[in-house]
Design an enzyme around this catalytic site. Structure first.
Site, PDB file in Angstrom:
ATOM      1  CE  LYS A  26      -3.473  -0.802  -0.558  1.00  0.00           C
ATOM      2  NZ  LYS A  26      -3.864  -1.383  -1.886  1.00  0.00           N
ATOM      3  CB  THR A  27       4.224   2.158   0.055  1.00  0.00           C
ATOM      4  OG1 THR A  27       4.804   1.055  -0.641  1.00  0.00           O
ATOM      5  CG2 THR A  27       4.141   1.872   1.532  1.00  0.00           C
ATOM      6  NE  ARG A  45      -9.650  -0.772  -3.404  1.00  0.00           N
ATOM      7  CZ  ARG A  45      -8.641  -1.572  -3.080  1.00  0.00           C
ATOM      8  NH1 ARG A  45      -7.718  -1.151  -2.254  1.00  0.00           N
ATOM      9  NH2 ARG A  45      -8.580  -2.775  -3.578  1.00  0.00           N
TER      10      ARG A  45
HETATM   11  P1  A3P Z   1      -4.866   3.749  -2.342  1.00  0.00           P
HETATM   12  O1  A3P Z   1      -5.582   2.871  -3.302  1.00  0.00           O
HETATM   13  O2  A3P Z   1      -5.211   3.503  -0.940  1.00  0.00           O
HETATM   14  O3  A3P Z   1      -4.977   5.206  -2.702  1.00  0.00           O
HETATM   15  P2  A3P Z   1       0.221  -0.710  -3.636  1.00  0.00           P
HETATM   16  O4  A3P Z   1       0.314  -0.806  -5.108  1.00  0.00           O
HETATM   17  O5  A3P Z   1       1.533  -0.847  -2.971  1.00  0.00           O
HETATM   18  O6  A3P Z   1      -0.849  -1.582  -3.092  1.00  0.00           O
HETATM   19  O7  A3P Z   1      -0.202   0.774  -3.289  1.00  0.00           O
HETATM   20  C1  A3P Z   1      -1.444   1.281  -3.665  1.00  0.00           C
HETATM   21  C2  A3P Z   1      -1.354   2.751  -3.515  1.00  0.00           C
HETATM   22  O8  A3P Z   1      -0.540   3.300  -4.522  1.00  0.00           O
HETATM   23  C3  A3P Z   1      -2.671   3.483  -3.699  1.00  0.00           C
HETATM   24  O9  A3P Z   1      -3.323   3.442  -2.473  1.00  0.00           O
HETATM   25  C4  A3P Z   1      -2.250   4.849  -4.166  1.00  0.00           C
HETATM   26  O10 A3P Z   1      -2.357   5.812  -3.140  1.00  0.00           O
HETATM   27  C5  A3P Z   1      -0.770   4.686  -4.525  1.00  0.00           C
HETATM   28  N1  A3P Z   1      -0.402   5.203  -5.825  1.00  0.00           N
HETATM   29  C6  A3P Z   1       0.726   5.895  -6.079  1.00  0.00           C
HETATM   30  N2  A3P Z   1       0.791   6.245  -7.349  1.00  0.00           N
HETATM   31  C7  A3P Z   1      -0.325   5.783  -7.945  1.00  0.00           C
HETATM   32  C8  A3P Z   1      -0.798   5.844  -9.279  1.00  0.00           C
HETATM   33  N3  A3P Z   1      -0.120   6.468 -10.229  1.00  0.00           N
HETATM   34  N4  A3P Z   1      -1.980   5.247  -9.532  1.00  0.00           N
HETATM   35  C9  A3P Z   1      -2.653   4.628  -8.578  1.00  0.00           C
HETATM   36  N5  A3P Z   1      -2.247   4.545  -7.299  1.00  0.00           N
HETATM   37  C10 A3P Z   1      -1.088   5.110  -6.987  1.00  0.00           C
END
Ligand code: A3P
Length: 793
Positions: free
Chosen positions: A529-530, A749
């Site tokens: 989630k980063t 999301r």
């Molecule tokens: P959220 O969906 O809570 O906003 P991971 O891929 O490690 O699971 O991390 C998901 C997170 O990536 C998303 O969390 C979002 O905040 C972040 N993120 C960063 N750049 C992004 C992008 N270009 N498109 C979508 N999500 C992105």
């Protein structure tokens, strides 16, 4: 000397901590009101005598409180050539260095003896120490001191004041004999001690050392007296003419086995066969082969491949299985007893590094349950060989016994027959029995013809062992032995895969079709989630960077190092990577790696000197994102409880499922703790930190920095391809005709902002952890993410 102690402790698998150099402060001795150490060893008596400040008093008190003894060894003080009887601190005890000894013997009444059995006298001057006059002897003046070993003086050194010094010697408690190893039974100051007047080079000292550890730890550091062992005779039909067994040799082998069974009930030789080579020696040797078949029922047989071929030559499993089956037909034709379900691979090929086809065929054709190898994790140092289990086949470490295919005649033993005799009489073979509770010895057919060195060696080894030790040799069939091994060492069940390209021997027995260029050059390890998926996606846009292939179950993540996939082996891992073109950089991303304790060691062992990439965002936001992730996956607890209820839930009060959700929200956010775990294995220069905030708001800049840190020569300009997408609220990939391609719904999301009370709670909750992270990154000279800088103001 310190190394000698470490090698011994490693060989017997006792856990220990080493402190090097002058001891300014003692390590923590007590943990939760329990003593952490069962014995304290001083490499040199003077280190103890010179302990600074309160240290010595504290150590002594610890020893009294927790029934812990102290063991001292002795450096040879080359400068202290003058023989003077010195006081040992305030003890009623003196010692003298530079004494020449002969007629070394065990004091049969010493309460220290456990493994050691008083044998006869070692009559020569004590040669195995650096020089015979290196001994220190002890002169006690209190009844707490009793001799563990005794010796005579070889001849007084030529010194000016000989008369006075010999007075000292003669007055040693009225003993005529000198005391090179001394036991202090604790009657003087409440601490039991053992003083060794030398190092551990002399074989008897090694046995006494183990007894001293047992005695001083009040039995906590004791190996049992049983030694389980197996002797394999590899390549029973493979030898060239003139090196093979004759009828008499076969009979002698059986006679020896019968004789051995008197002391070791049930002992049975394991004979390894490659059927193709039967009757390939001289006529007389063919008679020997016939005799072996006639007496076959007396032995246990194990397969070695039909024509001694190496498993890694076969990439096609069905071909390998077919080939194995020919040997099985041979065994059936000759009614060889192969019920031990044991096998050995020629040249260890396929066992380690694992060639999964070998394990597959072993199970399928032979129902093999155990094997042995000397290659895991490495041939040397031999005292660190270990076992592992792969696909339900137990691989247990194999010991060599100084006998090789070419050693057939005692007088022609390489380096002279003394080399072999020394290995038996206290040397490496003796020590193998001494230290290893389970031994699988490798011998070869050629060791049982000519001088029958195989019989000679073990006959002599066992006599020596029975004479000097109370060890009891026990035989168990291979499968039972394997189970015993892993019961003794359960921590070895799980393998740790190493990189075959870093070991020449491993490379030789690794399939030519496999090569290390298919391993990733860097790994994005999370945490979850980063923004790991976004990073993975961005990296794949780079024309010279390629990720692992997707997994049918875990999608873009292989999740090899962190879960059960690890036990599928490196062949499985490598199947996720294409053979890269020259300038292509392969990488892997599994966000599950970051906070799993086992991962750093595994990753470092397989991919040493490779970068890991860590993305850091505010841990409070990470926790909230995980919570939202679980809600959208319809997790019952995330749906039922608010975020605030989740993060403030109490163990023992709230449902376990809620606590488990809470931990997955909160635990990965202790970034510094997890990073410290990585730092135990990965050097700081191989750890790259990406600011997850920057990755979100200015990905081109974040990607620029990352490419620099990875040492890319071609820097890809991401501002050309990434554009902020208003609808998505994140950066997306620019497509022809002004369209843009974004990550799917599950990334980025839409959900409400975190409520104030949760935000406040988490700010406090992570305050210390964030400060720790700040200091850690500062110390490591890593760029500090902006969000962390703000928090730490
Ligand atoms: P959220 O969906 O809570 O906003 P991971 O891929 O490690 O699971 O991390 C998901 C997170 O990536 C998303 O969390 C979002 O905040 C972040 N993120 C960063 N750049 C992004 C992008 N270009 N498109 C979508 N999500 C992105």
């Amino acid at each position: 000397l310190g190394r000698g102690i470490i090698v011994t402790l490693e060989a017997v698998r006792f856990k220990f901590q080493v402190q090097v150099g002058e001891i300014r402060s003692l390590p923590g001795l007590i943990d939760n009101n329990k003593g952490r150490y069962a014995v304290v060893i001083f490499e040199d008596l003077y280190m103890y005598l010179n302990l600074q400040g309160q240290n010595r008093a504290n150590l002594d008190q610890y020893c009294r409180d927790f029934n812990v003894g102290i063991l001292y060894l002795f450096y040879f003080y080359s400068k202290a050539k003058i023989v003077i009887a010195k006081m040992v601190g305030s003890f009623p005890l003196r010692f003298m260095s530079s004494v020449r000894l002969k007629d070394y013997e065990i004091n049969a009444t010493s309460p220290l003896l456990r493994i050691t059995r008083p044998g006869s006298v070692v009559s020569t001057s004590i040669v195995p120490v650096p020089s015979p006059n290196d001994w220190t002897i002890f002169l006690p003046y209190h009844h707490t001191y009793t001799a563990v070993t005794l010796a005579s003086r070889l001849k007084p050194p030529k010194l000016r004041k000989t008369k006075r010094r010999s007075n000292h010697l003669n007055s040693a408690c009225g003993l005529e004999k000198l005391i090179p190893v001394l036991l202090d039974q604790g009657l003087y100051d409440g601490i039991q001690r053992v003083f060794f007047g030398n190092n551990l080079k002399f074989w008897l000292q090694k046995v006494l050392f183990l007894d001293a550890l047992s005695y001083l730890s009040y039995g906590r550091l004791s190996l049992p007296l049983e030694r389980y062992f197996q002797i394999d005779i590899d390549d029973i039909f493979v030898g060239v003419a003139e090196s093979r067994l004759l009828v008499n040799d076969v009979q002698a082998l059986l006679n020896f086995q019968t004789e051995l069974r008197k002391n070791v009930p049930g002992f049975t030789y394991q004979l390894g066969f490659s059927g193709k080579f039967i009757y390939s020696g001289t006529n007389l040797e063919s008679e020997g082969d016939r005799m072996l078949l006639k007496l076959a029922d007396n032995f246990s047989w194990f397969p070695h491949m039909w024509s001694h071929m190496q498993a890694h030559w076969f990439s096609n499993a069905s071909k390998l299985c077919e080939y194995m089956d020919i040997n099985r037909q041979f065994a059936l034709r000759h009614s060889l007893n192969t019920s031990s379900n044991y096998a050995v691979a020629p040249h260890h090929a396929g066992v380690y590094p694992v060639h999964q086809q070998l394990y597959h065929c072993w199970r399928k054709v032979w129902n093999i349950t155990s094997t042995s190898s000397e290659e895991y994790p490495n041939l040397r140092p031999d005292h660190r060989r270990k076992g592992f289990i792969y696909r339900n086949i137990m691989v247990i470490p194999r010991q060599t016994c100084s006998l090789f295919t070419h050693t057939m005649v005692l007088d022609m033993y390489p380096g002279g027959k003394e080399v072999l005799l020394e290995s038996i009489d206290g040397g490496s073979l003796f020590q193998s029995f001494l230290y290893n509770q389970v031994n699988v010895f490798m011998t070869h057919q050629s060791n049982y013809g000519n001088d029958r060195l195989g019989l000679f060696t073990f006959d002599r080894a066992m006599k020596f062992l029975y004479k000097w030790t109370n060890l009891r040799l026990v035989y168990e069939p291979p499968e039972v032995l394997g189970k015993r091994y892993f019961n003794l060492y359960p921590e070895e069940v799980e393998p740790v895969w190493s990189n075959p390209c870093l070991n020449r021997r491993h490379l030789e027995i690794w399939s030519e079709e496999k090569n290390c260029s298919s391993f990733p050059k860097f790994v994005v390890v999370g945490p979850q989630k980063t923004g790991t998926t976004a990073l993975y996606w961005f990296l794949n846009m780079h024309p010279h960077v390629k990720s692992n292939l997707p997994s049918p179950t875990t999608f873009e993540e292989v999740q090899f190092f962190s879960g059960p996939n690890y036990f599928k082996g490196i062949d499985w891992y490598m199947s996720f990577f294409p053979t890269p073109e020259n300038n292509t950089v392969l990488f892997e991303k599994s966000a599950t790696y970051f906070d799993q304790k086992v991962v750093p060691k595994r990753l470092k062992t397989l991919l040493p000197s490779k970068h890991i990439v860590v993305i850091l965002i505010d841990p409070a936001l990470r926790a909230y994102s995980w919570y939202q992730h679980m809600r959208s996956h319809h997790d019952a607890f995330a749906l039922k409880y608010s975020f605030y209820e989740t993060i403030t839930a109490h163990r023992g009060v709230d449902p376990d499922g809620l606590i488990s959700l809470q931990r997955r929200c909160l635990d990965p956010g202790f970034y510094a703790n997890h990073l410290e775990n990585w730092l135990d294995f990965i050097q700081p220069q191989f750890i790259i930190i990406v600011d997850g905030d920057m990755l979100k708001t200015d990905p081109a800049a974040a990607m620029f920095q990352l490419q620099k840190s990875l040492g890319f020569t071609e820097i890809y300009q991401y501002n050309k391809i990434l554009k902020f997408d208003e609808r998505k609220g994140f950066f997306c990939q620019v497509q022809p005709k002004g369209k843009s391609k974004c990550l799917g719904q599950s990334k980025g999301r839409k959900y409400p902002e975190m409520e104030d009370e949760s935000w406040k709670y988490l700010t406090k909750y992570y305050e210390e952890a964030n400060l720790k992270l700040f200091k850690l990154l500062e110390r490591l000279k890593k760029p500090i993410p902006e969000w962390l800088k703000k928090k730490s103001k």
